[in-house]
Enzyme design. Structure first.
Site, PDB file in Angstrom:
ATOM      1  N   SER A 284       0.840  -1.210   0.000  1.00  0.00           N
ATOM      2  CA  SER A 284       0.000   0.000   0.000  1.00  0.00           C
ATOM      3  C   SER A 284       0.875   1.261   0.000  1.00  0.00           C
ATOM      4  CB  SER A 284      -0.946   0.001   1.204  1.00  0.00           C
ATOM      5  OG  SER A 284      -0.218  -0.059   2.410  1.00  0.00           O
ATOM      6  N   HIS A 285       2.172   1.113   0.237  1.00  0.00           N
ATOM      7  CA  HIS A 285       3.062   2.279   0.228  1.00  0.00           C
ATOM      8  C   HIS A 285       4.292   2.078  -0.643  1.00  0.00           C
ATOM      9  CE1 HIS A 285       0.340   3.055   3.507  1.00  0.00           C
ATOM     10  NE2 HIS A 285       0.563   4.325   3.226  1.00  0.00           N
TER      11      HIS A 285
ATOM     12  N   LEU B 149       4.971 -13.022  14.624  1.00  0.00           N
ATOM     13  CA  LEU B 149       5.202 -11.722  15.245  1.00  0.00           C
ATOM     14  C   LEU B 149       4.997 -10.611  14.217  1.00  0.00           C
ATOM     15  CD1 LEU B 149       8.381 -12.637  17.302  1.00  0.00           C
ATOM     16  CD2 LEU B 149       6.046 -12.321  18.160  1.00  0.00           C
TER      17      LEU B 149
ATOM     18  N   ASP C  92       3.625  -1.752  12.882  1.00  0.00           N
ATOM     19  CA  ASP C  92       3.335  -0.545  12.093  1.00  0.00           C
ATOM     20  C   ASP C  92       1.904  -0.649  11.598  1.00  0.00           C
ATOM     21  OD1 ASP C  92       3.305   1.623  10.431  1.00  0.00           O
ATOM     22  OD2 ASP C  92       4.568   0.723   8.887  1.00  0.00           O
TER      23      ASP C  92
ATOM     24  N   GLU D 202      -4.848   0.553   1.315  1.00  0.00           N
ATOM     25  CA  GLU D 202      -5.425  -0.793   1.125  1.00  0.00           C
ATOM     26  C   GLU D 202      -6.818  -0.667   0.505  1.00  0.00           C
ATOM     27  OE1 GLU D 202      -3.970  -3.640   1.682  1.00  0.00           O
ATOM     28  OE2 GLU D 202      -2.247  -3.067   2.914  1.00  0.00           O
TER      29      GLU D 202
HETATM   30  P1  NDP Z   1      -1.652  -4.190   8.811  1.00  0.00           P
HETATM   31  O1  NDP Z   1      -2.974  -4.306   9.451  1.00  0.00           O
HETATM   32  O2  NDP Z   1      -1.413  -4.926   7.559  1.00  0.00           O
HETATM   33  O3  NDP Z   1      -0.509  -4.616   9.823  1.00  0.00           O
HETATM   34  C1  NDP Z   1      -0.364  -3.935  11.047  1.00  0.00           C
HETATM   35  C2  NDP Z   1       0.748  -4.555  11.871  1.00  0.00           C
HETATM   36  O4  NDP Z   1       0.307  -5.836  12.339  1.00  0.00           O
HETATM   37  C3  NDP Z   1       2.026  -4.826  11.077  1.00  0.00           C
HETATM   38  O5  NDP Z   1       3.113  -4.594  11.917  1.00  0.00           O
HETATM   39  C4  NDP Z   1       1.892  -6.305  10.701  1.00  0.00           C
HETATM   40  O6  NDP Z   1       3.134  -6.946  10.477  1.00  0.00           O
HETATM   41  C5  NDP Z   1       1.206  -6.859  11.913  1.00  0.00           C
HETATM   42  N1  NDP Z   1       0.425  -8.050  11.635  1.00  0.00           N
HETATM   43  C6  NDP Z   1      -0.427  -8.261  10.600  1.00  0.00           C
HETATM   44  N2  NDP Z   1      -0.980  -9.492  10.694  1.00  0.00           N
HETATM   45  C7  NDP Z   1      -0.474 -10.057  11.823  1.00  0.00           C
HETATM   46  C8  NDP Z   1      -0.664 -11.306  12.470  1.00  0.00           C
HETATM   47  N3  NDP Z   1      -1.474 -12.249  11.963  1.00  0.00           N
HETATM   48  N4  NDP Z   1       0.015 -11.562  13.600  1.00  0.00           N
HETATM   49  C9  NDP Z   1       0.854 -10.628  14.120  1.00  0.00           C
HETATM   50  N5  NDP Z   1       1.072  -9.414  13.548  1.00  0.00           N
HETATM   51  C10 NDP Z   1       0.417  -9.148  12.430  1.00  0.00           C
HETATM   52  O7  NDP Z   1      -1.286  -2.624   8.593  1.00  0.00           O
HETATM   53  P2  NDP Z   1      -2.264  -1.417   8.230  1.00  0.00           P
HETATM   54  O8  NDP Z   1      -3.099  -1.842   7.076  1.00  0.00           O
HETATM   55  O9  NDP Z   1      -2.931  -0.922   9.441  1.00  0.00           O
HETATM   56  O10 NDP Z   1      -1.207  -0.332   7.748  1.00  0.00           O
HETATM   57  C11 NDP Z   1      -0.464  -0.560   6.563  1.00  0.00           C
HETATM   58  C12 NDP Z   1       0.575   0.500   6.378  1.00  0.00           C
HETATM   59  O11 NDP Z   1      -0.023   1.741   6.075  1.00  0.00           O
HETATM   60  C13 NDP Z   1       1.482   0.766   7.584  1.00  0.00           C
HETATM   61  O12 NDP Z   1       2.804   0.645   7.122  1.00  0.00           O
HETATM   62  C14 NDP Z   1       1.181   2.191   7.980  1.00  0.00           C
HETATM   63  O13 NDP Z   1       2.300   2.931   8.474  1.00  0.00           O
HETATM   64  C15 NDP Z   1       0.753   2.773   6.661  1.00  0.00           C
HETATM   65  N6  NDP Z   1      -0.053   3.982   6.807  1.00  0.00           N
HETATM   66  C16 NDP Z   1       0.486   5.190   6.469  1.00  0.00           C
HETATM   67  C17 NDP Z   1      -0.251   6.339   6.588  1.00  0.00           C
HETATM   68  C18 NDP Z   1       0.316   7.680   6.262  1.00  0.00           C
HETATM   69  O14 NDP Z   1      -0.422   8.653   6.279  1.00  0.00           O
HETATM   70  N7  NDP Z   1       1.584   7.823   5.989  1.00  0.00           N
HETATM   71  C19 NDP Z   1      -1.639   6.305   7.042  1.00  0.00           C
HETATM   72  C20 NDP Z   1      -2.079   4.988   7.422  1.00  0.00           C
HETATM   73  C21 NDP Z   1      -1.321   3.867   7.287  1.00  0.00           C
HETATM   74  P3  NDP Z   1       3.667  -7.210   8.955  1.00  0.00           P
HETATM   75  O15 NDP Z   1       4.076  -5.859   8.452  1.00  0.00           O
HETATM   76  O16 NDP Z   1       4.789  -8.166   9.099  1.00  0.00           O
HETATM   77  O17 NDP Z   1       2.508  -7.789   8.192  1.00  0.00           O
END
Ligand code: NDP
Length: 342
Positions: free
Chosen positions: A52-53, A309, A183, A193
């Site tokens: 998504s980024h 994790l 994050d 997303e």
């Molecule tokens: P996700 O819901 O995909 O993931 C959130 C966190 O949970 C991540 O650290 C992820 O690790 C972890 N995770 C996901 N699934 C599991 C699991 N089953 N068990 C344990 N940990 C898990 O992220 P979001 O959709 O909320 O956000 C996506 C991105 O968007 C982020 O990088 C965020 O910074 C970015 N964002 C940026 C914005 C901006 O304005 N600049 C605004 C909003 C969001 P992993 O990465 O390994 O999957």
């Protein structure tokens, strides 16, 4: 190239992708330094599967730079105020450029005082947050950051967007493993997303957001066109979005998500967002064996049944990309090459 070939995945090396992206930024009103920083950041997101980024954001960067809404050439003003506080005016540039300019000072301050706080205002953030915290976990620190954005999230029970998707991230060292990096948006789903769902014409899960009338919707187009997202975790998540709004939009001297106004900048997409970063050296808190203790904690999580994790998916993608390249669709790669002028 026919349509099937267009969608074929091509494996691209990190350095090649970074060079391509650097050329795109440099062609679009960014200084060489900012082009380097954004290219590294965006290529890293694509490599790690933070899609998504990743390259999906490039048209948004280009349109925003062309519109004049964000300044890709400006240098930030970095001021140290007292022992631990750094105040940064990004001067309408990117938060990542501001953070890079302050990075050596933040590290020095953490060594000297045990904690460094960087408050970035007048900045744009259009990316994931993990690249902002992960590097501070490498020398053994705990880093926490919060960013606000464009108002596209309703507070719990509300009908009108007030918050941005207001992400928060933290990273810490884990002995014997890569750092653990969380994050996440404080909305149910990151806006990027939802846009990926809109591009693919696939519905989002129930509870993701509302349409322009405030009615629950699973249609990503309706959420994006005048609707809004929900915060995660009901009223409790809504309060975390509030905390992020205050840390990023008020403590920094920045603006609130609902104060963004693109009027006069057609094509602009990058949210003007504040960012607060806190870096803590745990040795100052009395923990002389922080990374081993956190390894113990992480093992307990896995033994308790947590399937993986946070951050583990990204690190696995990174390792796979190092072995066999970053998978990119042929038509996406061609679009990047065109933008890079090659
Ligand atoms: P996700 O819901 O995909 O993931 C959130 C966190 O949970 C991540 O650290 C992820 O690790 C972890 N995770 C996901 N699934 C599991 C699991 N089953 N068990 C344990 N940990 C898990 O992220 P979001 O959709 O909320 O956000 C996506 C991105 O968007 C982020 O990088 C965020 O910074 C970015 N964002 C940026 C914005 C901006 O304005 N600049 C605004 C909003 C969001 P992993 O990465 O390994 O999957």
């Amino acid at each position: 190239m026919n349509e099937t070939d267009d969608r074929q995945e091509i494996r691209v090396g990190f350095e090649d992708l970074r060079s391509l992206l650097r050329a795109i930024f440099a062609n679009n009103r960014t200084s060489a330094e900012t082009a380097d920083i954004l290219a590294e950041n965006c290529a890293g997101c694509e490599r790690d599967g933070a899609l998504s980024h990743g390259i999906f954001r490039i048209p948004g960067y280009v349109d925003s730079l062309k519109s004049g809404w964000v300044n890709g050439q400006v240098l930030p003003d970095v001021e140290r105020l007292g022992p631990s506080f750094i105040r940064i005016d990004a001067r309408n540039g990117f938060a990542q450029t501001a953070l890079a300019a302050a990075d050596p000072l933040i590290r020095r301050i953490v060594r000297e005082t045990g904690i460094g706080i960087a408050a970035i205002r007048n900045s744009h953030h259009f990316s994931a947050l993990w690249p902002d915290v992960e590097p501070f976990a490498m020398p053994g620190y705990l880093a926490i950051t919060a960013v606000n954005g464009l108002a596209n999230v309703v507070p719990y029970g509300g009908r009108k967007a007030v918050y941005g998707t207001n992400p928060i991230a933290f990273a810490f060292p884990v002995e014997g493993s890569p750092p653990l990096v969380v994050d996440q948006a404080t909305s149910v789903m990151a806006n990027g997303e939802v846009r990926l769902h809109a591009l693919a014409n696939t519905p989002v899960p129930i509870g993701t957001g509302v349409d322009r009338e405030g009615k629950a919707s699973t249609d990503p187009h309706a959420i994006l066109a005048g609707g809004a997202l929900n915060t995660f975790g009901g009223y409790k998540g809504s309060s975390i979005a509030l905390l992020v709004e205050i840390l990023a939009g008020a403590v920094t001297g920045g603006q609130f998500s609902f104060e963004n106004d693109f009027t006069g900048f057609p094509g602009a997409q990058t949210p003007k967002a504040g960012q607060l970063l806190i870096v803590i050296d745990p040795n100052w808190g009395g923990s002389t064996n922080f990374a081993p203790r956190l390894a113990l904690l992480c093992n307990q999580l896995l033994e308790a049944g947590q399937d993986r994790l946070p951050g583990a998916r990204r690190f696995a993608n990174r390792a796979a990309a190092e072995r066999s390249g970053i998978p990119i669709k042929a038509n996406d790669l061609q679009r990047l090459r065109t933008l890079a002028g090659g």
